[in-house]
Design an enzyme around this catalytic site. Structure first.
Site, mmCIF file in Angstrom:
data_model
loop_
_atom_site.group_PDB
_atom_site.id
_atom_site.type_symbol
_atom_site.label_atom_id
_atom_site.label_comp_id
_atom_site.label_asym_id
_atom_site.label_seq_id
_atom_site.Cartn_x
_atom_site.Cartn_y
_atom_site.Cartn_z
ATOM 1 N N ARG A 172 31.009 33.704 34.286
ATOM 2 C CA ARG A 172 30.720 33.201 35.628
ATOM 3 C C ARG A 172 29.798 31.963 35.595
ATOM 4 N NH1 ARG A 172 34.474 35.831 35.603
ATOM 5 N NH2 ARG A 172 34.947 37.700 36.820
ATOM 6 N N SER A 222 34.005 39.978 45.082
ATOM 7 C CA SER A 222 33.074 40.763 44.273
ATOM 8 C C SER A 222 31.674 40.171 44.384
ATOM 9 C CB SER A 222 33.547 40.764 42.824
ATOM 10 O OG SER A 222 32.680 41.533 42.020
ATOM 11 N N GLU A 292 27.068 37.630 41.884
ATOM 12 C CA GLU A 292 28.130 36.719 41.477
ATOM 13 C C GLU A 292 28.410 35.726 42.597
ATOM 14 O OE1 GLU A 292 32.919 37.177 40.826
ATOM 15 O OE2 GLU A 292 31.609 38.528 39.729
#
EC number: 1.3.1.98
Length: 301
Positions: A172, A222, A292
């Site tokens: 990420r 998410s 995230e």
């Protein structure tokens, strides 16, 4: 030249527009200025004007994995969704996509060209620029596995190209999170494959997504990064937080790793629920949950 003078050059610039119109959570305060460049030349002009006038510049793509605080964003917000051209170089097994193109459409273009490698992205709702920025991934695939090169514009208005290795991809994460460069295009290096097999794999992944994710509600996808050695959803369930609601924001009853807008949620509702979950998971499991989702903007006065 002043920022609003660029309207005379055909650049779409607006003032004080609620960003909730564009985010997948349907939350977020106003942009002081909002622009939708149609091409690299228009984007370059916007970057140069904001640099000359020291106007804060925020660039976003499809706003699918993003929370914008209720106070909105000062300066200029640039949304790249009108820069969305996708081309296939079948001879060299490349798909070249503008930053504002949806990664879903890029995956579909690869399928139509008989190129395999982007099937994992068939249901990711973000833009190509966002996928590169975040090194987005799903179902065992990550953006970094397919990126050949990335074209960017620096905050000084210079255009440059990074190779895959120069992008410093990790979980990420990518280089452009560190240096502020703006992704304008990505070239994906893929492999020849069978169109039907590619399509079937994409449909399989999308079937899993529909079965497991709360697609019927607005959400930012998410919310948390996966901590090493743990899975977020099961921890939230064990902590008794699945279905927890603050205002209109609810930890999804379908997938505990998602927070959904069940009606009238504000960004503050989202952030308060995120903080509650982080605190409880730390208290019960001694695990630090990192977000995230990208969180930007200022608090409401």
């Amino acid at each position: 030249m002043q920022l609003m003078d660029l309207k005379n050059e055909g650049i779409d610039i607006k003032k004080n527009i609620p960003l909730s119109r564009f985010t997948f959570t349907e939350t977020g305060g106003p942009a002081e200025f909002l622009a939708f460049p149609k091409n690299i030349n228009e984007l370059k002009k916007l970057v140069e004007v904001t640099t000359d006038q020291t106007i804060p510049l925020t660039v976003i793509g499809n706003a699918s994995n993003l929370i914008i605080r209720d106070g909105g964003i000062e300066g200029l917000v640039v949304i790249l969704t009108q820069m969305k051209e996708i081309t296939a170089d079948i001879k060299n097994h490349y798909i070249i996509a503008d930053a504002g193109a949806r990664i879903i459409d890029t995956s579909e273009a690869a399928c139509q060209a008989g190129l395999t490698g982007l099937e994992f992205a068939a249901g990711i709702p973000g833009s190509v620029g966002g996928a590169v920025f975040m090194n987005a991934g799903a179902y065992g695939g990550e953006t970094q596995t397919t990126v050949h090169s990335v074209d960017v514009i620096t905050r000084n208005g210079d255009i440059k190209t990074y190779t895959h290795d120069e992008m410093k991809f990790s979980y990420r994460h990518s280089l452009v999170q560190e240096n502020g460069d703006i992704v304008i295009r990505a070239t994906f290096a893929l492999k020849p494959g069978d169109k039907l097999a590619i399509k079937n794999k994409m449909e399989y992944f999308n079937g899993l997504r529909r079965a497991k994710q709360p697609l019927e509600y607005p959400s930012c996808g998410s919310v948390f990064k996966r901590p090493q050695g743990h899975y977020v959803g099961p921890m939230i369930i064990k902590a008794g937080l699945q279905g927890k609601r603050i205002g209109g924001a609810e930890d999804s009853k379908k997938h505990a790793g998602f927070i959904v807008n069940v009606g009238g949620a504000t960004a503050t509702d989202y952030l308060n629920l995120i903080h509650l979950i982080q605190n409880e998971i730390k208290a019960q499991f001694d695990v630090d949950l990192e977000t995230e989702v990208r969180i930007i903007g200022k608090e409401k006065d």
